[in-house]
Structures are given as structure tokens and as C-alpha cells.
Design an enzyme around this catalytic site. Structure first.
Site, PDB file in Angstrom:
ATOM      1  N   SER A  60       0.828  -1.203   0.000  1.00 57.52           N
ATOM      2  CA  SER A  60       0.000   0.000   0.000  1.00 57.52           C
ATOM      3  C   SER A  60       0.864   1.256   0.000  1.00 57.52           C
ATOM      4  O   SER A  60       2.054   1.220   0.326  1.00 57.52           O
ATOM      5  CB  SER A  60      -0.921   0.016   1.225  1.00 57.52           C
ATOM      6  OG  SER A  60      -1.839  -1.044   1.177  1.00 57.52           O
ATOM      7  N   ASP A 144      -5.758 -18.518   5.876  1.00 53.90           N
ATOM      8  CA  ASP A 144      -6.856 -17.708   5.354  1.00 53.90           C
ATOM      9  C   ASP A 144      -7.090 -16.564   6.342  1.00 53.90           C
ATOM     10  O   ASP A 144      -7.667 -16.760   7.406  1.00 53.90           O
ATOM     11  CB  ASP A 144      -8.112 -18.570   5.206  1.00 53.90           C
ATOM     12  CG  ASP A 144      -9.267 -17.824   4.550  1.00 53.90           C
ATOM     13  OD1 ASP A 144      -9.239 -16.577   4.512  1.00 53.90           O
ATOM     14  OD2 ASP A 144     -10.207 -18.494   4.089  1.00 53.90           O
TER      15      ASP A 144
END
Length: 223
Positions: A60, A144
Site C-alpha cells: 500500500s 486464510d
């Protein structure tokens, strides 16, 4: 002012972010000064923009890392435990670890093994990163992220670095009381940051903040 915050060096980048009001905390500023983005970004590391790191993931923009760190800051203290979902390059994982040392721990979770290895490799490029990893202050795992990482729960703070379809219940469940979750959520064609606070009594509040653009929090790519 994010587009005007790029610099020629890590220090220049962070100073520009602070000058434009994108970093307001001295603690966040010092932590970001202590983590050279060149160890984590594949090119133009001091540009205030997101970059691809492969595997449909990005690092980011620095101003978004600053915003996440500042939002979570009340829960980032020496000894705090943090979960970084979608740890990617490992940059923010390292910044968060700087904010909770000594004695703190940050777990970065990624859904494909090459990104687990990338974060590990990048963090070990600096002496500070190697020390944190060797002492258990930073750990990267495969899993996950929508399910959090129950093994080390509960967490004082949870950061999610990809846009979720909803505020996943497992992440809220794995927060301490009190604790805070910073998560981008996809809502139709738009994404917004949500700040989820779990109070001491276990009650949960959610606050919708500004619009953002993140890659999606998804299943691992098929081989």
C-alpha cells in the site's frame, strides 16, 4: 496531499508525510523512520503510491500505512499483540512491531506461501528486522486471513490490508476487550475503512470512515 509526499530518501518521505499532516503521532513517525521502505518495495520505494509485489498483491501507499498505524495506535503499546492480515511485503508488519516493542508480537498472515516467504525475506534485510524475527517479535504464517489466526489470539489490534466483503466475525472474535480492528470493506463499487472497537464489556461498535482502494481479500489463486 499524499501525491506531494514522495521523497528521495526514506527520511524525506516520512518528513513529507508529517509535514502534510498524514502522520501526526511522533511514535508513528519514529517507527516509520526506523523501517526503510526500500527493503519492502520492489521499485521507487520512497514514492507515496501503492506498488505491485506480485501474486495479485500490492504494498500500500505509505500514507495508508501511516493512517492504519495511527488509527490502531491507542492499542499499540510495549507488549501488545497484533495480527496483520494480508501482510504482503511485510512493511507494515515491521512498523507495527516497532510500535509494540519491547515484548510485543506481530503475526503476519498471508494466503500463499511465496508472500509468507517474501515478508520474511524482506524483514530480514535489516538488522532491526532480523532481531525482531529472531526474538519472536515478528512471525509470518500461511493461512486464510478472513479466519484470523486463532493460535495467537486474542489480539490488542488487528489490521487488514485487503478489502473484505464484510467485517469477518472471526476477526472480531479474536480481538481482546478492549481491542481495535482496522479493515477496508467492499460495499458495491466502493470501499471504505471501518474501525471496529471491542469495549471492555465485550460490546462492539463499528465506525465507517473514508473511501479507499485496496486489492480484494480473496481465496488463494488456483495453481
Amino acid at each position: 496531499m499524499a501525491w506531494r509526499s514522495s521523497g528521495a530518501t526514506n527520511e524525506a518521505l516520512i518528513e513529507n508525510l508529517a509535514r502534510h499532516g498524514l502522520i501526526t503521532s511522533s511514535r508513528v513517525k519514529q517507527a516509520m523512520l526506523g523501517v526503510d521502505r526500500a527493503h519492502y518495495a520492489p521499485s521507487s520505494p520512497y514514492q507515496d503510491s501503492p506498488q505491485s509485489i506480485g501474486h495479485a498483491a500490492t504494498i500500500s501507499a505509505p500514507h495508508m500505512h501511516a493512517a492504519a498505524a495511527e488509527s490502531l495506535l491507542p492499542f499499540l503499546k510495549p507488549g501488545s499483540k497484533v495480527l496483520d492480515v494480508g501482510s504482503g511485503s511485510g512493511y507494515l508488519t515491521h512498523v507495527l512491531a516497532e510500535l509494540v516493542k519491547p515484548g510485543g508480537r506481530v503475526v503476519g498472515v498471508e494466503h500463499i506461501q511465496p508472500l509468507v516467504e517474501l515478508g520474511t525475506r524482506n524483514t530480514r534485510k535489516s538488522e532491526e528486522g532480523r532481531e525482531l524475527m529472531d526474538a519472536g517479535g515478528i512471525r509470518y504464517v500461511k493461512g486464510d486471513g478472513r479466519l484470523g489466526w486463532a493460535e495467537d489470539a486474542p489480539y490488542d489490534a488487528i489490521h487488514v490490508g485487503a478489502a473484505a466483503r464484510d467485517v469477518h466475525p472471526a476477526l472480531v472474535e479474536q480481538l481482546k476487550a478492549p481491542g481495535r480492528l482496522f479493515i477496508p470493506v467492499q460495499e458495491g463499487n466502493y470501499q471504505h475503512i471501518y474501525v471496529i472497537d471491542k469495549k471492555e464489556d465485550g460490546s462492539v461498535t463499528r465506525k465507517k470512515e473514508y473511501g479507499v482502494q485496496y486489492v480484494p481479500l480473496t481465496d488463494a489463486p488456483k495453481d
